[in-house]
Design a protein around this motif. Structure first.
Motif: not given
Length: 808
Positions: A308-312, A366-386
Motif C-alpha cells: 500500500d502507500y505506506d509500504d511504498a 518520495i516527498l513523504d519519505a524524504c520529509t520524514y528522513l530530513s536527509f540532504p540527499q537526494p536533492p528534490l526539484s519540483c518542476a512547476l507548471t500551471p
C-alpha cells in the motif's frame, strides 16, 4: 506492467512498513563516521600491473569488473544491498585524477595494513605524473607557452581536473525495463556486425569493454544473492530468513532481467546508480523523474495487493538511506568547493510528453519519505507548471517547512524553451521533438538537460569576484603577489567607466581562455585514459554509435562550466561607476587603498560608502540589475569566444554554461580580497547566481525576485539559481503558504527559472555554530544542494546565517 507480472515473485515483492527500522537506519547513518578504505587501490594495483599492454578502455573495464568481483560485501538491515566500499559508509580514494592531496594528507601513513601501505605507495608513484591534473597542466604549458598554475592558485579559476567530471541523468530505466541480458545481446550483435576496418577500432574496443562491464554487473548482483542465501541458511529467525531469501531472489533477477515489481526496480536502480559512482564518483549522477519511472511498478504491486502507500514510502526510505551512504573525498580543497554534494537529484511533477501534468503518486511517496528522513540527499526539484496539482504543492511546502531547503522550484516552461534553444536542431538528431523537450529534467544541482542522452563534461568555475580584483590591479593578484592576468591598464588612468569595463572584459576573456583550454585538454585525456564505459552504456547514442561518451557518443551535449560571482562583479562595478566616475565621491586611488587595507582603520568610511550608499542588486533597481545582466552577457560572450566556442568534441556542438555555486563561493571568497561591494577579504562571495549579497536585499522578497528576472537570460544558460531565506513560521499559516507560492509563480511568470528556500531561525543557526553537538541533524540549503549545517565550513555557515531574512 500487468498484475500477473507483478505477482510472479510475490515473496520478493511483499514489504510491510516499519518505522522503527527506518529510525534505526537513520541513526546508524548519522552516528557512523566515514573512513578511507584502500581496497579499491589494492585491486587497481593488481589489475594495472597485469594489463600494461591493454588499451585504456579495456583496462578500465577490467578494473571495474575486478572491483565488482572482489570488493567486500555486507548485508545489513536495509531492504536494499550495495555499498561504496567494504564497510559501512567507507569511501574509496581515487588517485587517477590527483594524488597531491594524498601526499599532503599522508594517506600512506594512515594505511593500517602492509598491503594498504604498498598499494598507496604504488598509487602515489604511478599517478604522480600520469594523473589528470599533472598531465593536463603539463600539456597546457607546452601548448600555450605559460604555466596555468598561478591562475589556479590565485582562485581566478577553479579547474575540474583535480577531481572527476561529468554526470547527468543516466538511463537506468533501460536496465530495469529491458534487463542487461537483452542489452548484452544487442551489443554482441552490433560488435559482430562491424567490419574489421581501422575506422571501427574504437567501436570494437567500446563494445568489448561494454560486455566486460555488463557481465560484471550481473555477477556483482549474484554475489549479493549468494551472500544472502548463505546468511539465510544460518538464520534462525523466520522473518529475517524470509527477508534474506527475498534479497537473494531480487539479486538473482535484476539487473540481468527486467524488474517485475517495485522492490526489484528499486534495487536495480540502486545497483545501476552505485556502479556509476564506483566507476567515477562525485559526478552529479541524477535520477531524473524517478517517481514517475517507478509508478507502473508501484501501481501494479498496489493493484495486486502486495503493498500500500505506506509500504511504498517505507521502501523508498530504505533507498534514501542508501543514497546518503555514498560519498567521496579528494582532499580539503575539493571539500571546500563541493561540501561533498553528489547531485543525486530527483525531479518531481513537470509535463508529460503531451503537455499534461506528469505528477505521479510515487512523487508523493518520495516527498513523504524524504520529509520524514530530513536527509540532504537526494536533492528534490519540483518542476512547476500551471497544471501542477495544489495537493502536491502542499506536500512540497510541507517538506520545505522542515528546514531541509527542498524541493527547489524550477520553471518547467523555461526548461522546455531552453531545450529547444540549445538542442533544437542537431546534425545527428535533427529537430528536437517537443515531447522530448517537455521531459527535460534537472541534472546535478540546478541545470536542466535532456534525460538519458546528454553528455555532461565539466569545465570548472570562473571567479568573477577575482576577475574584478585583477581588473583593479592591472592583472596582479595581491594575495599571491603574482601577475596572474594580462595587463589591461592602471584603473587610476581610466577616463570613464567604459574603459574600466573594457579592462574587466579583458581579464574575463583571459579567465575563460585558461579555464576552457585546460578543460578541453583534461576532457581529451579523460577520453584517452579514464573512459567511463558504464556511464556510456547508460547514455543514449553511445551504444548506437559505438562511441564512449567522452568521445562524442551521446546524442546531446552540454558542459558544466559554472559561473560564480556575477552579483559580486555587478555590485562592485556599480559601486565604481557610481562613486568614482558618476558622482566622483571617491577617487580610484583612494578606493584601491581602501581595498588593500581591507576597509580597516581610516577606510571604514569607504566601506560604508561601498556597502550602504550604492544601489545593490536584489532591490528591483534597474541600473544595478542590468549591470548584473551586462556581466552575465559578457561571460557568455567570453565563453563562446574561446577557440571558436563549442567544446572539446566539436566547435559545432552548441553548449552553454551553468550558474550556481555549490559551496565554491566560500572557497573563492577565501582567496579573493576586499571588493568594492563592501565584501571584506576572505569572506564568501554571494551564493547562487541570482541571490542577493547577504544583508543588501532590503526592499523585500518581491523586489528580489524581480531583480532576478532582469539579471540573466535563463534560456541561454543551462542553470540559474536563487536562494531565499524565510522565517520558521512562514509556512505554518494558509496566508504564508499562499504567499510563497504566489512569489514563485510571479518569478516564473516573468521568465525566472529557479527559487529555493531556507525556512530557518537565524538565532538557531548561530547557536548551532556554538553548540554543534545539539544540532547534529540540522540540514540547510546551501546553493543547489542541502547539507548538514554542522559539517559545513565556517565560511559557508556564516554566509547562510548572514542571508537576509525575507517574509513573503
Amino acid at each position: 506492467m500487468t498484475n500477473s507480472t507483478a505477482t510472479q515473485n510475490e515473496n520478493t515483492a511483499r514489504v510491510t512498513a516499519d518505522d522503527a527500522r527506518i529510525d534505526r537506519l537513520k541513526e546508524r547513518n548519522r552516528s557512523t563516521p566515514q573512513e578511507l578504505d584502500f581496497e579499491r587501490i589494492r585491486i587497481m594495483k593488481e589489475v594495472y600491473e597485469a594489463t600494461p599492454g591493454d588499451v585504456q578502455i579495456l583496462r578500465r573495464a577490467k578494473f571495474l569488473a575486478a572491483l565488482l568481483e572482489r570488493k567486500k560485501l555486507f548485508i545489513d538491515d536495509n531492504l536494499f544491498v550495495g555499498a561504496m566500499a567494504g564497510s559501512y559508509k567507507a569511501i574509496y580514494p581515487n588517485p587517477e585524477w590527483n594524488v597531491l592531496w594524498m601526499k599532503e594528507e599522508k594517506t600512506v601513513e594512515k594505511s593500517k595494513t602492509k598491503e594498504d601501505k604498498e598499494a598507496n605507495a604504488w598509487a602515489l608513484e604511478y599517478w604522480d605524473e600520469r594523473g589528470l591534473k599533472s598531465r593536463t597542466e603539463s600539456i597546457f604549458q607546452q601548448r600555450y607557452g605559460f604555466d596555468p598554475a598561478p591562475c589556479y592558485e590565485s582562485g581566478l579559476v577553479v579547474p575540474f581536473h583535480d577531481w572527476p567530471g561529468g554526470g547527468g541523468n543516466l538511463n537506468y530505466p533501460m536496465v530495469y525495463q529491458q534487463g542487461l541480458a537483452s542489452v548484452i545481446k544487442d551489443v554482441e550483435e552490433r560488435m559482430m556486425s562491424l567490419e574489421m576496418r581501422l575506422e571501427n577500432t574504437d567501436k570494437l574496443y567500446f563494445y568489448q569493454a561494454s560486455l566486460i562491464v555488463m557481465k560484471a554487473m550481473i555477477r556483482w548482483a549474484n554475489r549479493y544473492a549468494e551472500l544472502a542465501r548463505e546468511m539465510a541458511a544460518k538464520e534462525k529467525d523466520e522473518v529475517r530468513k524470509a527477508e534474506l531469501i527475498a534479497i537473494a531472489e531480487t539479486c538473482e533477477h535484476v539487473p540481468e532481467h527486467p524488474a517485475r515489481n517495485l522492490r526489484e526496480v528499486m534495487q536495480c536502480h540502486f545497483f545501476c546508480h552505485l556502479a556509476a559512482e564506483l566507476e567515477q564518483v562525485g559526478c552529479g549522477y541524477s535520477e531524473a523523474y524517478l517517481g514517475q519511472n517507478l509508478q507502473p511498478y508501484y501501481q501494479a504491486d498496489k493493484d495486486a495487493g502486495l503493498i500500500d502507500y505506506d509500504d511504498a514510502v517505507f521502501m523508498f526510505q530504505n533507498l534514501v538511506v542508501r543514497l546518503n551512504e555514498i560519498n567521496y573525498y579528494y582532499g580539503e580543497k575539493v571539500a571546500l568547493q563541493n561540501s561533498a554534494d553528489l547531485g543525486q537529484s530527483i525531479t518531481l511533477a513537470g509535463y508529460t510528453e503531451e503537455g499534461g501534468d506528469a505528477t505521479a503518486e510515487m512523487d508523493y511517496v518520495i516527498l513523504d519519505a524524504c520529509t520524514y528522513l530530513s536527509f540532504p540527499q537526494p536533492p528534490l526539484s519540483c518542476a512547476l507548471t500551471p497544471k501542477t496539482p495544489g495537493k502536491f504543492l502542499e506536500k512540497v511546502l510541507d517538506c520545505i517547512g522542515t528546514g531541509v531547503g527542498m524541493p527547489q522550484f524550477v520553471n518547467a516552461d523555461v526548461m522546455v524553451e531552453r531545450a529547444l534553444y540549445l538542442w533544437g536542431n542537431t546534425e545527428r538528431n535533427g529537430a528536437l521533438p517537443l515531447g522530448k523537450a517537455r521531459r527535460t529534467c534537472v541534472g546535478a544541482c540546478v541545470g536542466s538537460y535532456i534525460p538519458y542522452e546528454t553528455g555532461h563534461p565539466v569545465e570548472g568555475q570562473p571567479n568573477l569576484g577575482k576577475v574584478l580584483e585583477l581588473t583593479l590591479n592591472n592583472g596582479f593578484d595581491p594575495r599571491t603577489k603574482k601577475q596572474v592576468g594580462p595587463k589591461t591598464g592602471d584603473p587610476e588612468t581610466f577616463k570613464d567607466f567604459e574603459e574600466l569595463y573594457a579592462a574587466f572584459e579583458g581579464q574575463l576573456q583571459f579567465a575563460e581562455d585558461v579555464l576552457r583550454r585546460g578543460a578541453w585538454i583534461a576532457s581529451m585525456l579523460n577520453a584517452d585514459f579514464l573512459p567511463c564505459t558504464w556511464r556510456s552504456i547508460l547514455t543514449k547514442g553511445c551504444i548506437e554509435t559505438g562511441l564512449e561518451t567522452w568521445k562524442g557518443g551521446a546524442n546531446y551535449y552540454t558542459v558544466a562550466q559554472i559561473s560564480v560571482g556575477a552579483v559580486d562583479a555587478g555590485n562592485g562595478l556599480m559601486a565604481i561607476k557610481d562613486l568614482v566616475f558618476d558622482k566622483k565621491k571617491l577617487p580610484m586611488a583612494e578606493l584601491k587603498k581602501a581595498l588593500a587595507a581591507n576597509f580597516e582603520g581610516e577606510y571604514e568610511k569607504v566601506h560604508k560608502m561601498c556597502y550602504e550608499d550604492v544601489p545593490k542588486y536584489g532591490n528591483d533597481i534597474d541600473e544595478v540589475d542590468f549591470m548584473v545582466r551586462r556581466v552575465n552577457d559578457s561571460v557568455l560572450r567570453a565563453f563562446e569566444s574561446v577557440d571558436g566556442g563549442g567544446n572539446y568534441i566539436s566547435k559545432d556542438i552548441k553548449t552553454s554554461m551553468d550558474q550556481y555555486t555549490k559551496s565554491v563561493h566560500n572557497l573563492m571568497g577565501l582567496v579573493t580580497g576586499a571588493l568594492p561591494t563592501g565584501k571584506r577579504a576572505g569572506v564568501a562571495l554571494t551564493d547562487g547566481s541570482l541571490s542577493a549579497m547577504p544583508g543588501t536585499d532590503t526592499h523585500g522578497a518581491t523586489a528580489l525576485i524581480m531583480s532576478a528576472t532582469k539579471g540573466n537570460d535563463p534560456v541561454k544558460w543551462c542553470a540559474t539559481h536563487m536562494n531565499l531565506k524565510l522565517p520558521p513560521d512562514q509556512l505554518k499559516t494558509r496566508k504564508g503558504r499562499d504567499s510563497v507560492l504566489n512569489l514563485v509563480r510571479t518569478l516564473f511568470q516573468n521568465g525566472g527559472y529557479h527559487a529555493q528556500f531556507n525556512v530557518l531561525d537565524t538565532e538557531m543557526l548561530r547557536d548551532a555554530q556554538k553548540h554543534p553537538e545539539n544540532y547534529r541533524d540540522l540540514v540547510v540549503r546551501v546553493a543547489g544542494f542541502s547539507a548538514f549545517f554542522t559539517q559545513l565550513h565556517v565560511g559557508v555557515q556564516n554566509e547562510v546565517i548572514e542571508r537576509t531574512l525575507q517574509r513573503c
